[in-house]
Enzyme design. Structure first.
Site, PDB file in Angstrom:
ATOM      1  N   ASP A  80       0.685  -0.859  -0.225  1.00 44.94           N
ATOM      2  CA  ASP A  80      -0.230   0.417   0.173  1.00 44.94           C
ATOM      3  C   ASP A  80       0.871   1.351   0.135  1.00 44.94           C
ATOM      4  O   ASP A  80       1.947   1.122   1.051  1.00 44.94           O
ATOM      5  CB  ASP A  80      -0.993   0.339   0.514  1.00 44.94           C
ATOM      6  N   ASP A  91      -3.226   7.664  -3.664  1.00 46.61           N
ATOM      7  CA  ASP A  91      -3.292   6.293  -2.839  1.00 46.61           C
ATOM      8  C   ASP A  91      -3.655   4.791  -3.945  1.00 46.61           C
ATOM      9  O   ASP A  91      -4.360   5.077  -4.323  1.00 46.61           O
ATOM     10  CB  ASP A  91      -4.444   6.630  -0.939  1.00 46.61           C
ATOM     11  N   HIS A 152     -12.093   5.739   0.595  1.00 45.90           N
ATOM     12  CA  HIS A 152     -12.137   7.507   1.311  1.00 45.90           C
ATOM     13  C   HIS A 152     -11.958   7.951   0.160  1.00 45.90           C
ATOM     14  O   HIS A 152     -10.862   8.189  -0.939  1.00 45.90           O
ATOM     15  CB  HIS A 152     -10.564   7.140   2.642  1.00 45.90           C
ATOM     16  N   HIS A 160      -6.750  10.639   4.983  1.00 47.82           N
ATOM     17  CA  HIS A 160      -8.405   9.936   4.707  1.00 47.82           C
ATOM     18  C   HIS A 160      -9.443  11.100   5.610  1.00 47.82           C
ATOM     19  O   HIS A 160      -9.654  11.057   6.212  1.00 47.82           O
ATOM     20  CB  HIS A 160      -8.661   8.548   6.336  1.00 47.82           C
ATOM     21  N   GLU A 185     -11.232   1.549  -2.345  1.00 46.11           N
ATOM     22  CA  GLU A 185     -10.561   0.013  -1.821  1.00 46.11           C
ATOM     23  C   GLU A 185     -10.533  -1.152  -1.375  1.00 46.11           C
ATOM     24  O   GLU A 185     -10.661  -1.211  -0.128  1.00 46.11           O
ATOM     25  CB  GLU A 185      -8.879   0.152  -0.613  1.00 46.11           C
ATOM     26  N   GLU A 277      -6.241  -1.109  -4.999  1.00 52.83           N
ATOM     27  CA  GLU A 277      -6.512   0.462  -4.599  1.00 52.83           C
ATOM     28  C   GLU A 277      -5.492   1.258  -5.784  1.00 52.83           C
ATOM     29  O   GLU A 277      -4.897   1.072  -6.455  1.00 52.83           O
ATOM     30  CB  GLU A 277      -5.751   0.718  -3.427  1.00 52.83           C
TER      31      GLU A 277
HETATM   32 CO   LIG Z   1      -6.413   4.042   1.187  1.00 47.53          CO
END
Ligand SMILES: [Co+2]
Length: 288
Positions: A80, A91, A152, A160, A185, A277
């Site tokens: 991640d 992200d 998010h 977030h 995600e 994601e």
């Molecule tokens: Co994320």
């Protein structure tokens, strides 16, 4: 908007580079540090420490400064990665299995859930519709979405933010608006479909800007404010800057409620977990 595209481009390259590092016997610490260095080399900053979460750990596991863990054959690795350019965050995450393909369908389930969610994203779509799409896709494979983890919004120096993008139909009829920046995600598991709080991760975030009288802690706090602002950072980064003694200062700052430590997030039944994601600008498309 330009900085989001730049951030997304760097994020994508860092992910592709990261995939090449995932192999048997590779040190988790090397993987994280090499990706973080690559992000900076490409002109970005880390929006959070690179997470290398294994098997039933769904997320929030970044190597410690003296971490000696290595990848073993059969490990299911969730990488991640977060990048920011002038605070504009992107992200991304991907799942790679080390040397086997036992969990190919599990990995495919989260990837396809992400693809299907992407297909319906446009202004006016309800959050619950995205969640429902993710849930249906993952269940079609016979797995469960992790319902207490979610996508998010991202914002300036914020990983977030609102809205929460559910991984199931949560009845939220809030609609997406043009130019919202959101990370989708999906997580798929052969376990129960929930995570719980595990061990402390060494990942922290500034939560209260009050001061401390302790000299070392004050020095570290001002570094954190200046360098990471409201973005997550980790013990490893602080030790690199201030030496191993900085652990004590982090403890003190944590006890005072100035910084908060995240825990790693294991699946509650120790199910195997996959994650995919990407970040999207609603109405414009995927940026990473
Ligand atoms: Co994320």
């Amino acid at each position: 908007m330009e900085d989001y595209f730049k951030s997304g481009e760097i994020c994508k390259k860092a992910r592709e580079y990261g995939i090449t590092l995932i192999k048997e016997k590779a040190k988790l610490l090397d993987i994280a540090e090499k990706i973080e260095n690559k992000i900076m080399e490409l002109g970005g900053e880390c929006a959070f420490p690179v997470d290398v979460s294994l098997n039933h750990i769904a997320a929030h596991d970044t190597p410690k400064f003296n971490d000696d863990r290595i990848l073993n054959k059969g490990d299911v690795v969730k990488l991640d990665i977060g990048v920011h350019v002038n605070g504009k965050v992107s992200d991304t995450a991907i799942t790679v299995e080390v040397g086997t393909n036992k969990y190919e369908r599990l990995t495919k389930a989260s990837e396809e859930a992400l693809d299907n969610a992407m297909k319906i994203i446009k202004p006016g779509v309800k959050l619950r519709e995205i969640g429902s799409e993710i849930q249906k896709t993952i269940q079609k494979y016979g797995f469960s979405p992790i319902i207490n983890l979610s996508g998010h919004g991202v914002d300036e120096y914020e990983v977030h933010s609102k809205p929460i993008i559910p991984n199931c139909d949560n009845n939220d009829s809030t609609e997406l608006k043009e130019n919202m920046v959101i990370a989708i995600e999906p997580f798929a598991t052969d376990g129960e479909g929930k995570v719980t709080e595990g061990k402390p991760s060494g990942i922290y975030e500034l939560i209260n800007e009050k001061n401390t009288r302790n000299n070392n802690a004050r020095k570290i706090l001002s570094f954190i404010k200046e360098k990471y602002k409201t973005l997550p950072f980790c013990e490893r980064w602080i030790i690199k800057e201030f030496g191993v003694g900085a652990k004590l200062s982090l403890l003190l700052l944590e006890r005072k409620g100035i910084i908060k430590q995240f825990n790693v997030l294991p699946e509650i039944k120790k199910g195997q977990v996959s994650q995919a994601e990407r970040t999207v600008i609603v109405g414009k498309g995927v940026i990473n």
